[in-house]
Each structure stands twice: as C-alpha cells, then as structure tokens.
Design a protein around this motif. Sequence first.
Motif, PDB file in Angstrom:
ATOM      1  N   GLU A 115       0.921  -1.299  -0.147  1.00 29.04           N
ATOM      2  CA  GLU A 115      -0.045  -0.012   0.192  1.00 29.04           C
ATOM      3  C   GLU A 115       0.987   1.364   0.054  1.00 29.04           C
ATOM      4  O   GLU A 115       0.265   2.335  -0.230  1.00 29.04           O
ATOM      5  CB  GLU A 115      -1.104   0.036   1.193  1.00 29.04           C
ATOM      6  CG  GLU A 115      -1.897  -1.118   1.416  1.00 29.04           C
ATOM      7  CD  GLU A 115      -2.810  -1.293   0.241  1.00 29.04           C
ATOM      8  OE1 GLU A 115      -2.976  -0.354  -0.577  1.00 29.04           O
ATOM      9  OE2 GLU A 115      -3.438  -2.284   0.233  1.00 29.04           O
ATOM     10  N   SER A 126       0.316   8.840   8.973  1.00 29.25           N
ATOM     11  CA  SER A 126      -0.576   9.890   8.044  1.00 29.25           C
ATOM     12  C   SER A 126      -1.054   9.146   6.878  1.00 29.25           C
ATOM     13  O   SER A 126      -2.233   9.318   6.300  1.00 29.25           O
ATOM     14  CB  SER A 126       0.401  11.058   7.495  1.00 29.25           C
ATOM     15  OG  SER A 126       1.197  11.527   8.836  1.00 29.25           O
ATOM     16  N   LEU A 127      -0.191   8.329   6.041  1.00 26.86           N
ATOM     17  CA  LEU A 127      -0.671   7.621   5.146  1.00 26.86           C
ATOM     18  C   LEU A 127      -2.101   6.748   5.224  1.00 26.86           C
ATOM     19  O   LEU A 127      -2.950   6.812   4.617  1.00 26.86           O
ATOM     20  CB  LEU A 127       0.536   6.850   4.438  1.00 26.86           C
ATOM     21  CG  LEU A 127       1.354   7.661   3.577  1.00 26.86           C
ATOM     22  CD1 LEU A 127       2.827   6.761   3.418  1.00 26.86           C
ATOM     23  CD2 LEU A 127       0.909   8.010   2.391  1.00 26.86           C
ATOM     24  N   GLY A 128      -1.737   5.819   6.338  1.00 27.64           N
ATOM     25  CA  GLY A 128      -2.961   5.078   6.729  1.00 27.64           C
ATOM     26  C   GLY A 128      -4.242   5.855   6.996  1.00 27.64           C
ATOM     27  O   GLY A 128      -5.231   5.471   6.842  1.00 27.64           O
ATOM     28  N   LEU A 129      -3.994   6.889   7.724  1.00 27.19           N
ATOM     29  CA  LEU A 129      -5.287   7.799   8.066  1.00 27.19           C
ATOM     30  C   LEU A 129      -5.894   8.366   6.851  1.00 27.19           C
ATOM     31  O   LEU A 129      -7.077   8.417   6.630  1.00 27.19           O
ATOM     32  CB  LEU A 129      -4.671   9.076   9.039  1.00 27.19           C
ATOM     33  CG  LEU A 129      -4.349   8.517  10.531  1.00 27.19           C
ATOM     34  CD1 LEU A 129      -3.987   9.447  11.230  1.00 27.19           C
ATOM     35  CD2 LEU A 129      -5.482   7.442  11.031  1.00 27.19           C
ATOM     36  N   GLY A 130      -4.930   8.797   5.893  1.00 29.59           N
ATOM     37  CA  GLY A 130      -5.319   9.180   4.722  1.00 29.59           C
ATOM     38  C   GLY A 130      -6.243   8.171   3.973  1.00 29.59           C
ATOM     39  O   GLY A 130      -7.412   8.533   3.549  1.00 29.59           O
ATOM     40  N   MET A 131      -5.821   6.975   4.157  1.00 29.12           N
ATOM     41  CA  MET A 131      -6.742   5.853   3.421  1.00 29.12           C
ATOM     42  C   MET A 131      -7.968   5.497   4.044  1.00 29.12           C
ATOM     43  O   MET A 131      -9.072   5.314   3.349  1.00 29.12           O
ATOM     44  CB  MET A 131      -5.805   4.579   3.402  1.00 29.12           C
ATOM     45  CG  MET A 131      -4.576   4.804   2.411  1.00 29.12           C
ATOM     46  SD  MET A 131      -3.400   3.274   2.400  1.00 29.12           S
ATOM     47  CE  MET A 131      -1.893   4.018   1.607  1.00 29.12           C
ATOM     48  N   ALA A 132      -7.857   5.847   5.343  1.00 28.14           N
ATOM     49  CA  ALA A 132      -9.013   5.547   6.099  1.00 28.14           C
ATOM     50  C   ALA A 132     -10.032   6.825   5.796  1.00 28.14           C
ATOM     51  O   ALA A 132     -11.382   6.562   5.873  1.00 28.14           O
ATOM     52  CB  ALA A 132      -8.800   5.732   7.775  1.00 28.14           C
ATOM     53  N   CYS A 133      -9.650   8.048   5.614  1.00 26.98           N
ATOM     54  CA  CYS A 133     -10.607   8.971   5.269  1.00 26.98           C
ATOM     55  C   CYS A 133     -11.082   8.530   3.716  1.00 26.98           C
ATOM     56  O   CYS A 133     -12.380   8.852   3.816  1.00 26.98           O
ATOM     57  CB  CYS A 133      -9.876  10.194   4.906  1.00 26.98           C
ATOM     58  SG  CYS A 133      -9.134  11.096   6.368  1.00 26.98           S
ATOM     59  N   ALA A 134     -10.295   8.106   2.962  1.00 27.89           N
ATOM     60  CA  ALA A 134     -11.007   7.965   1.476  1.00 27.89           C
ATOM     61  C   ALA A 134     -12.162   6.734   1.830  1.00 27.89           C
ATOM     62  O   ALA A 134     -13.192   6.705   1.171  1.00 27.89           O
ATOM     63  CB  ALA A 134      -9.821   7.629   0.670  1.00 27.89           C
TER      64      ALA A 134
ATOM     65  N   ALA B  71      -1.517  12.461   0.485  1.00 27.03           N
ATOM     66  CA  ALA B  71      -0.914  11.201  -0.308  1.00 27.03           C
ATOM     67  C   ALA B  71      -1.621   9.834  -0.076  1.00 27.03           C
ATOM     68  O   ALA B  71      -1.927   8.963  -0.989  1.00 27.03           O
ATOM     69  CB  ALA B  71       0.573  10.780   0.058  1.00 27.03           C
ATOM     70  N   GLY B  72      -2.031   9.692   1.277  1.00 28.29           N
ATOM     71  CA  GLY B  72      -2.816   8.561   1.352  1.00 28.29           C
ATOM     72  C   GLY B  72      -4.181   8.575   0.805  1.00 28.29           C
ATOM     73  O   GLY B  72      -4.694   7.410   0.173  1.00 28.29           O
ATOM     74  N   LEU B  73      -4.882   9.803   0.784  1.00 29.55           N
ATOM     75  CA  LEU B  73      -6.071   9.793   0.040  1.00 29.55           C
ATOM     76  C   LEU B  73      -6.098   9.531  -1.526  1.00 29.55           C
ATOM     77  O   LEU B  73      -6.848   8.871  -2.025  1.00 29.55           O
ATOM     78  CB  LEU B  73      -6.756  11.263   0.082  1.00 29.55           C
ATOM     79  CG  LEU B  73      -7.417  11.464   1.390  1.00 29.55           C
ATOM     80  CD1 LEU B  73      -7.361  12.962   1.723  1.00 29.55           C
ATOM     81  CD2 LEU B  73      -8.994  10.910   1.634  1.00 29.55           C
ATOM     82  N   SER B  75      -3.448   7.820  -2.699  1.00 31.80           N
ATOM     83  CA  SER B  75      -3.313   6.156  -3.044  1.00 31.80           C
ATOM     84  C   SER B  75      -4.577   5.430  -3.127  1.00 31.80           C
ATOM     85  O   SER B  75      -4.407   4.417  -3.529  1.00 31.80           O
ATOM     86  CB  SER B  75      -2.272   5.876  -1.711  1.00 31.80           C
ATOM     87  OG  SER B  75      -1.189   6.400  -1.555  1.00 31.80           O
TER      88      SER B  75
END
Lengths: 273, 320
Positions: A115, A126-134, B71-73, B75
Amino acid sequence: MNKTSNPQDLAQIAKRVRREIVSMITAAKSGHPGGSLSATEILVTLYFDVMKHDPANPKWADRDRFVLGKGHACPVLYSVMAECGYTPLDKLNTFRQLGSIYQGHPDVRFIPALEASTGSLGEGLSLGLGMACAARLNGSPSRSYVVLGDGEIQEGQIWEAAMFGAFHKLDNAVCIVDYNKIQLDGFTKDIMDVEPLADKWRAFGWHTIEVDGHSIPALQAAFAEASATKGKPTVLVAHTIKGKGVSFMENNPKFHGTAPTAAECEQALKELA
Amino acid sequence: MVANKFELKPGGATREAFGKTLVELGRESKDVVVCDADLSKSTYTHLFAKEFPERFFSCGIAESNMVAIGAGLASAGKTAFVSSFSAFVLNKGFEQLRVTAAYPNVPLKVVGTHSGISIGEDGPSQMSIEDISLACSLPGFSVFSPADEVSMAAIMRLATAHPGPVFIRAGRAKTLSIYGPEQTFEIGKAIELVTGTDVVLIAHGLMVAESLKAVDLLAAEGISAGVVDMHTIKPIDRDAITRAAQVGAIVVSEEHLVDCGLGVRVAQVLSETKPCIVEYVGVENTYAESGTPDAVLDKYGLRAANIAAAAKRAIARKRG
C-alpha cells in the motif's frame, strides 16, 4: 491462501516467518532482524486472521490497508506477503540484491500489492489515516492498519497524525506500536524515552489497548476490541521483545540492524526449528 | 515591429482562481478532496470547504502530516489537493512530498499560494523564493507557474487530469489579465505571446505581464522583443527555448531565486541545444523584506524596467 483464527496454526506460521526472516537477512548480509522478529505475531495475526484481503485480487477496492511505518522491518512483511501468496516465497533470499522485488525498504514500484513505500520514519500513520478518510468517504468497510516502531514515534509527524486521527474520529484506523524498547543506537529509554506511552495516546484521544505483542490470542482480542470501538481510532501498545525467538538476538541492540553470520544463522534456525 | 497584441487588464489573484476552479472540479467529481493547514481563507480553499465540508480535511497547522494525509487519500484513489502557502507546503512538507508522493508516483496535487516576494508585508518567512527549485527536484513531478486567472483555471484542469504528482504555484497579489477565455493550454508547451527579432523575454508567473510591459518599453527604443510564457517549468519546453535562441539574446525573469529557478533550467537546455547569451532577472541570493508588494518588487528589481535593462545588456553582449 488459507486464513485461520486458530492460535496454534498462527503460531506455526509465525515460526516459519521467523526462519524466513533470519535466512533472508543472512543471505543479504544486511538488514534489520530485531524489529522484524518483534513484529512477527502482529503481522501474522493481521494477514492470516484479522484483515480482509485477497492475494488473488490485490487491488480489491474494499480490502483492508496495511502500512509498515517502520519500513526497515520489511523482512517480516515480505515473508508474510509471500506466505499469503502475493509474491514468490522462493525469491525471499534475493532480498536487497539488485533487481529483487524485495528491496531494502518496501517499494510499491517493485511490489504493487504494497500500500505504501516506506522507510523514512514517521510518515506511515499519516498515509494510513488518509486511506481511512478515503474509505469513509466511499462508504467502504475498509480499515487501515499501521505498524509503527517505538523509536519511530519520536518523529513529530506521528503526533500531528495522532491529533488528526482523533479529531476526524477515524474509528476505521488502527495503529500498532511495536514497543520492543530498543532502537538503532541503544535502548529507547536512553535515546529518547517515549514513556508514559499509553498515557500519551490516551491524551491524544485514541482508544488505547496495552497488549502482549507475542500473544496471538491477546492480539486477536485487541483487534476485535478495536473493530468494536466507535468514534475514535485505536492504538495497540504492543509490548514485544526485540529479536524475539532467537536467544542471542533477544533484547540485544546489536541486532537492530546487523545481519547474522552463517554460524549465527545456523544456530538461530536450530532454535526456530 | 510586431505590435503587442495582448492588452493587459486588471485581473484577480491566481490563488482566487485556484479556489474557484477547485469548487468547479468538486462539482464535476465526487472524488475531488482538499486538505488544508489553517489557511483556507487565504488560499481560497474555504470556498470548497463551504460547499463540500465532508470532502474537506482540516489538518491544523501541520503541513508534514497534511501532505502525507493527501498522499494516503490519493493512494486510495481520490483526486487529492493539498494546499498552503508555498513556503510552508514545500519547505515543511518536502520530505513527505519526496517519500509519499514523488518516489511512489502518487498523483498528489500540491498547490502553493502566496509564492514569491509579492506577498509583501508579511516578509521573508512567508515568501517562497525556492519552491520552483524544490518542486523541480522531485522526480516525476510536473511543475506549473500560471501567469493569470485564465491560465490558472486551465492548468488546474490539466493538472487534475494528469496521472502523476503536480505542483502549482499561485500568488497572493492581483495579476494583470493576459489571456482570453479562448486561449488553450497544454502541459509542457510554452506560449509564444509576442514575436521579436532582437531579444526574447522568457518568464513565468507575474513576470509574464512585466515582460509584456517591457516589450513596449523596448519598442520605444526601437528594440524588437518577443515574450514566452513558460507556464510549465517541468517538463520544460525545449523546442520553445531553442527557437527563442535563434535571435541570439534571451532574458529569463522570475519571482524566485535566480540561482535555482527557471533561468538555470533554460540555460541547461541552451547548453545542450543552441548556446545563447542569457541575462537573468530574479531574486539575487538574498531574502527580501516587508513592504507593500509594489515597493518590494521595485526594490528587488522585478519590474518591466529591470527586464528592459537586462534585454539591452543581452543585446549589447550579442553585438560584442
């Protein structure tokens, strides 16, 4: 892949993973055994029991996301992903060689099923939290799991992210701190003490669970509690032993980032038989 | 002598065009999301926040985290914009731009407002004079510096559709409007606004309008100057630069450090294609100071008169 909730079966997989970690780092003549061995039960429990994912369909939109913040511990991630069937098991010993998909730190260019490319500490949460937002915007059941090192949380960005996760009530995110008490230069308490660690996370608004990071049933219970927790993210402060499973590596700062010799490897594999 | 066909009219700030275009993009796709670091009223992302609160992520004053959240969003498939003052998002977020966007080629959209020294009164801590250099140093990033509202809106759309990471530079000050709505833009294709035979003035951002004004100053002295709007700094338009070199004298102007901006990139291209005399107008190895935007631009030499003087120096060198 065959998922299982049976702790004995998971323990058998963890033993295999430990052998692969030691073998691939020995073959590479460099790498980070200590923090790979300390996180083994955490990753095995996630990949073989807790997380929803499909190695035959790695880009499945609703899959759970895993980010290894402490990217230097990639041998455990590579071994677990190979055991799941994402990548070739018989190539693990090409780790760190030119052209290998098993790069020195996780690299999505070589393994698209990863990922995130990590290795610079402090960025994974931060990356994992961004993915959680999505996932939340998409109405997806996807959850984010992020494993951090205890030295890694000395990075300021971790606490920026901790504030963000609680403020945005990201209850689909779980952070696991692999609290093995050792970092590159020595014991964490001597380099930059992170205590009181559980209190810090509670103060930042996270549902905080202290857990034995080598007890598979305890990890399973903690992940279940995380899934049942609404309105805030969960952190597992996982108490672990650096180098777990290999007598001469346990609690030994030397094996943060030193490869075993051939003789040490032989001894380690005997202990892990 | 070719007449300057572009009539400069008072226009709005590129940051405002950014905010307005973001709302349009948000209406067109529910996948557009925006991350902010407590400057939404300055960057104009508050317009997006008002209409799409669920897709607006307040990150607080924490730019490093903001970049990696974006970047997470991205990705996970979102069209993610992160925005702050250019000085903050590039400098405080640089490590995250490198490892979470550039290296894994995550298509993050980064917009830095209040760039250059025309921010004025706030002074050097807020003035971004190295952002072009930093952004261009990231492999895979495309880097844009629009000159007016029309070009900002067009470049926002090109950047949104582009499959890689991008940095777009915006300014605080109102611009002079250059383009009409019919103007088309293409990534990596400079716009040759005016044709000249003695010298070509290459610029980006607000220095494009200053270059157009310099054309008139030079024409009054019988000098024919061309103007090229290098709205895309990376990938750079090598053909446009090489064509400009045919007149034998070039001036590159930018609201950026001359040591590491567009000028050195133009010089690199010329050294590989058609060596040519070049003069540079920009911020010279220093930090500026507080003052009104006009006063600061005057003092630090980012005006049409400075460009015209540089053009005459270049022409004199050409004639030996």
